[in-house]
Design a protein around this motif. Structure first.
Motif, mmCIF file in Angstrom:
data_model
loop_
_atom_site.group_PDB
_atom_site.id
_atom_site.type_symbol
_atom_site.label_atom_id
_atom_site.label_comp_id
_atom_site.label_asym_id
_atom_site.label_seq_id
_atom_site.Cartn_x
_atom_site.Cartn_y
_atom_site.Cartn_z
ATOM 1 N N GLU A 154 1.114 4.247 -3.377
ATOM 2 C CA GLU A 154 0.922 5.697 -3.395
ATOM 3 C C GLU A 154 1.766 6.355 -4.480
ATOM 4 O O GLU A 154 1.345 7.348 -5.086
ATOM 5 C CB GLU A 154 1.269 6.280 -2.028
ATOM 6 C CG GLU A 154 0.339 5.818 -0.906
ATOM 7 C CD GLU A 154 0.719 6.420 0.431
ATOM 8 O OE1 GLU A 154 1.685 7.215 0.462
ATOM 9 O OE2 GLU A 154 0.060 6.111 1.437
ATOM 10 N N ASP A 188 0.832 -1.217 0.000
ATOM 11 C CA ASP A 188 0.000 0.000 0.000
ATOM 12 C C ASP A 188 0.859 1.257 0.000
ATOM 13 O O ASP A 188 0.521 2.259 -0.644
ATOM 14 C CB ASP A 188 -0.930 -0.003 1.213
ATOM 15 C CG ASP A 188 -2.017 -1.059 1.112
ATOM 16 O OD1 ASP A 188 -2.253 -1.531 -0.016
ATOM 17 O OD2 ASP A 188 -2.617 -1.407 2.149
ATOM 18 N N ASN A 189 1.974 1.202 0.715
ATOM 19 C CA ASN A 189 2.884 2.352 0.721
ATOM 20 C C ASN A 189 3.509 2.573 -0.665
ATOM 21 O O ASN A 189 3.659 3.716 -1.115
ATOM 22 C CB ASN A 189 3.983 2.127 1.758
ATOM 23 C CG ASN A 189 4.946 3.294 1.849
ATOM 24 O OD1 ASN A 189 4.562 4.417 2.147
ATOM 25 N ND2 ASN A 189 6.213 3.028 1.585
#
Length: 677
Positions: A499, A495-496
């Protein structure tokens, strides 16, 4: 329409007509008393609201009361100028409140106007303006919070709708209050203007139309003017105070009276200080002694009783909390909390408590923060929170490290000592307690402060106990990093990355590979101490080769080849050649022929005698490199690297196994030994 609706409509129409149609003096007295009663009612309601939205009609009510008050001013002005009187209420305020003295009346009126206009109205206007702006700015965040609670299941759809409506009403209310405060401001200005009109007009009528002397005309009309001003400004002051109370009220569980008494009396000790100050004033100043002394006695008695009540409530709360804890332990649900297993635990005996106690100079907590930062930079993962606790079952100087509830390492420290590791040549003058360095198992000595300088001069590596623990803990985390990286942690890393690289992640997950399959590949890399910090390159490789194979072993090999520059820099320096143990052709052929295929993937199937022979041959070469002070490193072809790694997993886990494809072409390779069968 209902009767109450008709009454409100007729009342507003009547207010407008009062400005045009003359009002009977007796009816005017009645309306003036209604104005005062209405202002008192609004003030009391404002004081007893717990939330501004409980009195959401206040902005509209402020307009109506201001219009009503102005209509009464017009009616009283008309009666004063036309008939020379304005009823008993106005004359009573002019004679009784002002004492029949013009100067006193003017001063009181001006004070009320200034207090209302400058102090209360200006402050309320500013608070309403700021509250309206902050409420509007906070609306998106509050809406997102409601959506998050709804998605998490903390609230249902009805509760979410109610919260959204409340946020909208708050914005509307403070926006309306920002504009409604201008009514009060304009009312104060209009009061001053009407006072001047009544005074100048009354003097003109008395002197020129009634032929009264200036003193008599001033006495007659000025008293009525002052009475009219006071009878309008007092309700105006009450309603302005109500507006200030409403816009300055924060959310609370009680009304204004409860909050004031509860919060001001929450610190009885401060009342003792106030009482002592009053006693000082009564003794050392000319103030009549019984005035401050009596008040000081009342404050001291009140503070004593309040302190006893607070102590009693505190004891009751502690007893209630203990009873609740006992009930929680007895309840069946309390067993669920025992099922939680911490990812990493550091337990120590009572003799090592100073390491973690900041009041005794311990900096273990700060070192752990640095360890997590170091692991994030070197391994590319976020290390879970490390649970630190003392354990009376351990020896005083002993500590243990647990991974998911299982002990993986132990150690022993001597506080007020230093761990000294020999450079290879021992110095007989350096004496201490023999031990082993816990992280790497090197022979070492525990030495005292007096021996520290001598050991450093002799070339010993000297470290303090906190550094020993930090090093040991760091190495354990690196060794078991693949166990700490689960699916949830993998999802957080992805998820990081998403971005900054949404297209990459959307292509890979879940169309090509699942979170679990990516986690297995990352765990394979971490198991061999390969950093996964370059997650973009890893995910790019998985996206390229994930369509051809789902086998984590094979995918990990492709990833290792993509990370060739990183792996090369990890093991090779820019100046020296990379010294390795090379796997010979006969051994490679033996391993390649022993590979078996199954529905779950390929695996190495060697007979025990061949495995023992390979172990023996490799052990000889590894021992030679260790004796010469070099880091053992095994180099083989890409096709058998992962199978050789599987073979050495249990006996030589710490020895890196590389393939030719994982090294940059520019690196110089020097073979110090060849292993053949």
């Amino acid at each position: 329409m209902k009767l109450r609706d008709v009454t409100v409509l007729l009342g507003i129409i009547g207010i407008v007509l009062m400005m045009v149609i003359p009002v009977n003096i007796h009816l005017l007295d009645f309306l003036l008393m209604i104005n005062i009663a209405l202002a008192l009612m609004i003030l009391l309601v404002g004081m007893n609201t717990r939330d501004a939205l409980q009195f959401s009609i206040f902005p509209a009510l402020l307009l109506i009361t201001t219009l009503f008050r102005l209509a009464l001013n017009v009616s009283t002005t008309r009666n004063i100028l036309a008939e020379g009187e304005a009823g008993s209420v106005v004359s009573t305020f002019g004679n009784f409140v002002a004492g029949g003295k013009l100067v006193v009346g003017f001063v009181i009126f001006l004070i009320l106007v200034l207090v209302n206009f400058i102090v209360i109205t200006k402050g309320s206007e500013r608070v309403a303006e700021v509250s309206a702006r902050f409420t509007l700015d906070a609306m998106p965040g509050k809406q997102m919070s409601i959506d998050a609670d709804l998605n998490a299941g903390l609230i249902n759809e009805i509760q979410a709708r109610e919260r959204r409506q409340k946020i909208e009403r708050e914005a509307d209310f403070y926006g309306a209050m920002d504009g409604a405060s201008k009514f009060v401001k304009g009312d104060a200005i209009a009061g001053i203007i009407m006072l001047l009109i009544n005074l100048i007009g009354g003097l003109a009528i008395g002197m020129f139309m009634e032929n009264l002397p200036i003193a008599e005309a001033l006495q007659k009309y000025a008293i009525l003017t002052i009475g009219d001003g006071l009878v309008s400004q007092i309700p105006a002051l009450l309603i302005s105070t109500s507006a200030g109370l409403i816009v300055t009220r924060a959310a609370s569980e009680g009304n204004l009276s409860e909050d004031i008494i509860k919060q001001i009396t929450a610190q009885p000790k401060m009342m003792y200080i106030v009482a002592g100050t009053l006693v000082f004033l009564g003794i050392f100043t000319p103030i009549t002694w019984y005035v401050p002394m009596s008040l000081a006695a009342v404050l001291a008695i009140g503070a004593y009783r309040m302190q006893k009540d607070l102590d009693r409530k505190q004891v009751q709360e502690e007893q209630l909390e203990e009873e609740q804890q006992i009930e929680e332990v007895r309840s069946p649900e309390s067993v669920i909390s025992l099922l939680q297993v911490d990812p990493i635990e550091f337990e120590f005996g009572y003799g090592l408590i100073p390491l973690a106690d900041t009041q005794q100079g311990g900096d273990l907590l700060d070192r752990i923060i640095l360890i997590r930062r170091q692991c994030a930079l070197e391994l590319g993962i976020v290390v879970p929170v490390i649970r630190i606790r003392d354990n009376i079952q351990l020896r005083p100087n002993e500590y243990i490290i647990k991974i998911k509830g299982n002990t993986v390492a132990t150690g022993e420290l001597l506080l007020n000592h230093y761990l000294a590791m020999s450079p290879g040549i021992d110095d007989d003058s350096v004496n201490g307690i023999e031990t082993k360095e816990p992280a790497f198992g090197f022979p070492a000595l525990w030495i005292d402060e007096a021996t520290k300088e001598r050991a450093e001069l002799s070339g010993y590596t000297v470290v303090d106990p906190p550094s020993v623990v930090a090093t040991h803990l760091t190495e354990i985390i690196k060794k078991h990093a693949h166990e700490l990286l689960g699916r949830q942690e993998t999802k957080a890393l992805i998820d990081n990355t998403k971005e900054a690289y949404p297209a990459l992640v959307d292509e890979l997950i879940p169309n090509v590979l699942t979170i679990g399959e990516v986690q297995k590949v990352l765990a394979k890399l971490l198991r061999e101490k390969v950093s996964v910090r370059d997650l973009v390159t890893i995910l790019e490789t998985l996206a390229d080769y994930g369509t051809y194979s789902k086998d984590p072993e094979i995918l990990a090999e492709y990833v290792r080849q993509s990370l060739s520059r990183q792996i090369t820099n990890q093991f090779a320096s820019s100046n020296d050649a990379l010294r390795v143990i090379t796997v010979g052709p006969s051994l490679e052929k033996k391993i390649a022929e022993s590979v078996q295929q199954s529905e779950h993937g390929s695996y190495l199937a060697l007979d025990p005698s061949s495995s023992q022979l390979i172990y023996h041959k490799l052990s000889e070469q590894v021992t030679k490199m260790l004796q010469s002070g070099q880091q053992p490193l095994i180099l083989t072809s890409p096709t058998i690297r992962m199978y050789l790694r599987q073979l050495l997993e249990r006996t030589m886990q710490e020895i890196p196994v590389l393939s030719y494809s994982e090294l940059e072409p520019s690196v110089e390779i020097q073979s110090v030994g060849v292993v053949n069968l």
